[in-house]
Design a protein around this motif. Structure first.
Motif, PDB file in Angstrom:
ATOM      1  N   LEU A   1       0.817  -1.200   0.000  1.00  0.00           N
ATOM      2  CA  LEU A   1       0.000   0.000   0.000  1.00  0.00           C
ATOM      3  C   LEU A   1       0.855   1.256   0.000  1.00  0.00           C
ATOM      4  O   LEU A   1       1.858   1.335   0.712  1.00  0.00           O
ATOM      5  CB  LEU A   1      -0.905   0.026   1.242  1.00  0.00           C
ATOM      6  N   ALA A   2       0.431   2.225  -0.805  1.00  0.00           N
ATOM      7  CA  ALA A   2       1.008   3.563  -0.757  1.00  0.00           C
ATOM      8  C   ALA A   2       0.416   4.257   0.462  1.00  0.00           C
ATOM      9  O   ALA A   2      -0.667   3.897   0.932  1.00  0.00           O
ATOM     10  CB  ALA A   2       0.675   4.327  -2.035  1.00  0.00           C
ATOM     11  N   ASN A   3       1.100   5.242   0.976  1.00  0.00           N
ATOM     12  CA  ASN A   3       0.671   5.889   2.210  1.00  0.00           C
ATOM     13  C   ASN A   3      -0.495   6.855   2.027  1.00  0.00           C
ATOM     14  O   ASN A   3      -1.188   7.180   2.974  1.00  0.00           O
ATOM     15  CB  ASN A   3       1.852   6.623   2.848  1.00  0.00           C
ATOM     16  N   ASP A   4      -0.730   7.322   0.811  1.00  0.00           N
ATOM     17  CA  ASP A   4      -1.698   8.394   0.597  1.00  0.00           C
ATOM     18  C   ASP A   4      -2.578   8.102  -0.616  1.00  0.00           C
ATOM     19  O   ASP A   4      -2.079   7.969  -1.725  1.00  0.00           O
ATOM     20  CB  ASP A   4      -0.933   9.699   0.408  1.00  0.00           C
ATOM     21  N   PHE A   5      -3.879   8.019  -0.424  1.00  0.00           N
ATOM     22  CA  PHE A   5      -4.811   7.737  -1.521  1.00  0.00           C
ATOM     23  C   PHE A   5      -4.727   8.811  -2.601  1.00  0.00           C
ATOM     24  O   PHE A   5      -4.662   8.515  -3.784  1.00  0.00           O
ATOM     25  CB  PHE A   5      -6.245   7.630  -0.983  1.00  0.00           C
TER      26      PHE A   5
ATOM     27  N   VAL B   1      -1.986  -5.467   0.170  1.00  0.00           N
ATOM     28  CA  VAL B   1      -3.320  -5.467  -0.432  1.00  0.00           C
ATOM     29  C   VAL B   1      -4.120  -6.686   0.015  1.00  0.00           C
ATOM     30  O   VAL B   1      -5.247  -6.558   0.504  1.00  0.00           O
ATOM     31  CB  VAL B   1      -3.222  -5.426  -1.983  1.00  0.00           C
ATOM     32  N   GLU B   2      -3.547  -7.864  -0.150  1.00  0.00           N
ATOM     33  CA  GLU B   2      -4.246  -9.116   0.161  1.00  0.00           C
ATOM     34  C   GLU B   2      -4.719  -9.178   1.613  1.00  0.00           C
ATOM     35  O   GLU B   2      -5.832  -9.634   1.893  1.00  0.00           O
ATOM     36  CB  GLU B   2      -3.340 -10.305  -0.156  1.00  0.00           C
ATOM     37  N   GLU B   3      -3.888  -8.719   2.537  1.00  0.00           N
ATOM     38  CA  GLU B   3      -4.260  -8.731   3.953  1.00  0.00           C
ATOM     39  C   GLU B   3      -5.452  -7.814   4.220  1.00  0.00           C
ATOM     40  O   GLU B   3      -6.365  -8.166   4.971  1.00  0.00           O
ATOM     41  CB  GLU B   3      -3.090  -8.296   4.827  1.00  0.00           C
ATOM     42  N   ASN B   4      -5.451  -6.631   3.610  1.00  0.00           N
ATOM     43  CA  ASN B   4      -6.555  -5.697   3.804  1.00  0.00           C
ATOM     44  C   ASN B   4      -7.853  -6.223   3.190  1.00  0.00           C
ATOM     45  O   ASN B   4      -8.922  -6.037   3.767  1.00  0.00           O
ATOM     46  CB  ASN B   4      -6.206  -4.321   3.240  1.00  0.00           C
ATOM     47  N   ILE B   5      -7.770  -6.883   2.054  1.00  0.00           N
ATOM     48  CA  ILE B   5      -8.964  -7.493   1.438  1.00  0.00           C
ATOM     49  C   ILE B   5      -9.511  -8.576   2.366  1.00  0.00           C
ATOM     50  O   ILE B   5     -10.724  -8.660   2.597  1.00  0.00           O
ATOM     51  CB  ILE B   5      -8.641  -8.063   0.045  1.00  0.00           C
ATOM     52  N   SER B   6      -8.632  -9.380   2.923  1.00  0.00           N
ATOM     53  CA  SER B   6      -9.052 -10.420   3.861  1.00  0.00           C
ATOM     54  C   SER B   6      -9.738  -9.814   5.083  1.00  0.00           C
ATOM     55  O   SER B   6     -10.781 -10.303   5.537  1.00  0.00           O
ATOM     56  CB  SER B   6      -7.845 -11.256   4.287  1.00  0.00           C
ATOM     57  N   LEU B   7      -9.172  -8.743   5.624  1.00  0.00           N
ATOM     58  CA  LEU B   7      -9.767  -8.069   6.780  1.00  0.00           C
ATOM     59  C   LEU B   7     -11.127  -7.467   6.426  1.00  0.00           C
ATOM     60  O   LEU B   7     -12.069  -7.526   7.219  1.00  0.00           O
ATOM     61  CB  LEU B   7      -8.822  -6.985   7.301  1.00  0.00           C
TER      62      LEU B   7
END
Length: 131
Positions: free
Chosen positions: A18-22, A92-98
């Motif tokens: 992940l980048a720090n800023d959207f 990314v994958e961890e956040n999708i799982s969460l």
């Protein structure tokens, strides 16, 4: 439903981190919850300097997961009924799982970068009144 996460790049490990800023990201991972696939969207392939609301709608994005969110970006996303969650992991994958397990927190007003912390270039693309 599609989920958008800012990422560091479009190659190797960069597309997983992940980048720090959207708002300042140049690449975004777009995860499709139906077919469970991820594509990388790059601003380098467009004439845009940021991911616009019209592009978000065109891509079918309904959820954003990001570590940080600037006030004007929050207002635009919230006004357009895009769900925004605070990232809890660097991948990314961890956040999708969460997200799938309902373990991510909604971004709240208190979590959004405060106006007092705006840098001189922080509001250069909006009409916000950062001091």
């Amino acid at each position: 439903m599609k989920v958008c996460l800012p990422v560091l790049g479009d190659s190797a490990l960069k597309k997983e981190l992940l980048a720090n800023d959207f708002y300042k990201a140049q690449h975004y991972a777009i995860y499709d919850m139906l077919d469970k696939s991820t594509t990388i969207f790059s601003l380098a392939d467009t004439d845009a300097i940021y991911l616009s609301m019209s592009e978000i709608k065109k891509l079918g994005i309904g959820i954003v997961i990001t570590p940080n969110l600037r006030p004007m970006a929050a207002k635009i996303l919230f006004d357009n009924e895009i769900e925004v969650y605070k990232a809890s992991a660097s991948l990314v994958e961890e956040n999708i799982s969460l997200l799938k397990r309902s373990l991510l927190k909604d971004f709240t007003e208190s979590m959004i970068e405060n106006k007092g912390g705006c840098s001189s270039d922080g509001c250069s693309s909006c009409s916000s009144s950062c001091n």
